[in-house]
Scaffold this active site. Structure first.
Site: not given
Ligand code: UD1
Ligand code: MG
Length: 451
Positions: A359, A348, A15, A105, A226, A422, A333
């Protein structure tokens, strides 16, 4: 008394309508099998046997992930719960003690309930866990006589009078190893399902003048899964309980219903969790931290006094020391931020080590992946990373060093240095105004031509 667990997990779970074996569907981020194993583990069993069948390979792997010492036996054809338990007989041949049968279950049986069963075993040969069902439906019924349990009748085989009984069988059962397997050996399959019923051992025990009794628990504990709908209900029940436990332990939540937790979430006292926060597996948050709205955390550790979010994402290996601030749209991460470091906006930080008090300016990216390998970035204590700095790893920025906004840093920056990487600005007086006039004139000409 030594205890062995036998966890039934061979069923297909038709099911669920899924390729995944039923017991591997997740609740609170962990397979329901782990929840059942965790419930059993609270009794500190000497042995744990999982009976696998459908999807045996995946079920075996999941069982070993939870407990590398657990044994898996295979029931290749599902001929009933009695037949399933019988598959564990050889593995337990040398075991001396009690066997407790659990279902893979049925994930919410509490430690207190299992303790009560273990205690009842002191006065009864067979102990069955029952519950008063609001709607007894198709559950097996417990036929009692005073304190004695006389037999369990499956719904399909029950008389009208037996169907009127509301005390139902949860499936959890306990007996001494020799008694259990002796009785199972005497079961037959002459019943409405043509299966070997584990439940038949109660009447068989009584026929041999052995005693049987029922211990009861709240219906919520025996919730079996179920279907997908029942899985969603179980998830909701798990979440409600996990939130209530944390709130009871002194965690602050303004909108508990919007906070999602995992089976192993650890959150300290006086930590505040704002609305709409998701805790995936493997998160620990110490006391007095502040997790702001719409943050998503998994495999992360957040220390005392740290502030995370709103809208922050902490991925596996994020390690935040005391008083670290991680602000909106910052993804972290496999990176550690030492005490008091701040990354407040739009960054990131991956495969990185960030020193105390550093900082990290808005828009800073650690360019950690070259398409094949991952590389590390290290940033020293008190460093100041200018906004929109690209740190092309492997690279390091020393203690108290600075990078200019918009720099693409490809070489190591020594302690205390300022790195600018830069193009130099070229300003042409009056050019802006002239350019706009030129463009407007061009537009006018085009419009006249179109008329
Ligand atoms: C069983 C009980 C019933 C009880 C109900 C509670 C029996 C005969 N009936 O019925 O009294 O009220 O649970 O939910 O025990 N399994 C195997 N191999 C098999 C058959 C089952 O591993 O050959 C496993 C299933 O995967 C499941 C558990 O045993 O985890 C129970 O089986 P299920 O078919 O759901 O039993 P029910 O008919 O619900
Ligand atoms: Mg069932």
């Amino acid at each position: 008394m030594s205890i062995a667990l036998v966890i039934l997990a061979a069923g297909k779970g038709t099911r669920m309508d899924s390729d995944l074996p039923k017991v591997l569907h997740k609740i609170g981020g962990a397979p329901m099998l782990h929840h059942a194993m965790q419930a059993g583990a609270s009794l500190e069993p000497e042995r744990c046997i999982v009976v696998a069948g459908h999807g045996a390979e995946a079920v075996t792997k999941a069982a070993r992930d939870y407990d590398p010492d657990c044994e898996v036996v295979i029931q290749s054809e599902q001929k009933g719960t009695g037949h399933a338990v019988a598959q564990a007989e050889a593995a337990l041949a040398d075991f001396d003690g009690d066997v407790i049968v659990l279902y893979g279950d049925t994930p919410f049986i509490s430690h207190e309930t299992l303790e009560a069963m273990a205690e009842a075993r002191g006065r009864s040969d067979v102990v069955v866990l029952g519950f008063e069902a609001a709607d007894p439906g198709r559950y097996g019924r417990l036929v009692t006589n005073g304190d004695h349990l006389e037999k369990i009748v499956e719904f399909k085989d029950a008389t009208e009078a037996e169907r009127a009984i509301t005390l139902c069988n949860s499936g959890v059962l306990s007996a001494d190893r020799a008694t259990l397997f002796g009785l199972i050996g005497k079961t037959g399959n002459d019943n409405a399902s043509g299966e070997y019923y584990l439940t038949d051992i109660v009447a068989l025990a009584r026929a041999e003048n052995l005693s049987a009794t029922a211990v009861t628990c709240a219906e919520a504990e025996t919730l079996g899964i179920n279907s997908r709908a029942e899985l969603a209900e179980a998830e909701a029940a798990f979440q409600a309980r996990a939130r209530a436990v944390l709130i009871g332990d002194g965690v602050m939540m303004q909108a508990p219903d919007t906070v999602f937790l995992s089976f192993d979430s650890v959150i300290g006292r006086d930590t505040e969790i704002e609305p709409n926060v998701v805790f995936g597996p493997g998160v620990t948050v110490e006391s007095g931290a502040h997790i702001r709205a719409f943050s998503h955390l998994e495999g992360a550790h957040v220390s005392r006094g740290a502030v995370v979010g709103p809208y922050a994402r902490l991925r596996p290996g994020a390690e935040l020391a005391e008083d670290v601030h991680v602000g909106n749209f910052v993804e972290i991460k496999n990176a550690s931020l030492a005490e008091g470091a701040k990354a407040n906006h739009l960054s990131y930080l991956g495969d990185a080590e960030i020193g105390a008090g550093a900082n990290i300016g808005a828009g800073t990216i650690t360019c950690n992946y070259d398409g094949v390998f991952k590389h590390k970035t290290s940033i020293g204590a008190g460093a100041f990373i200018g906004s929109n700095t690209m740190l092309v790893a492997p690279v390091s920025v020393g203690d108290a060093a600075l990078t200019g906004s918009g720099s693409v840093i490809t070489e190591n920056v020594p302690d205390g240095a300022l790195a600018l990487a830069r193009a130099r600005q070229d300003t042409k007086p009056g050019y802006g105004k002239r350019l706009m006039e030129m463009l407007r004139a061009k537009k006018r000409k085009l419009q006249e031509g179109a008329r």
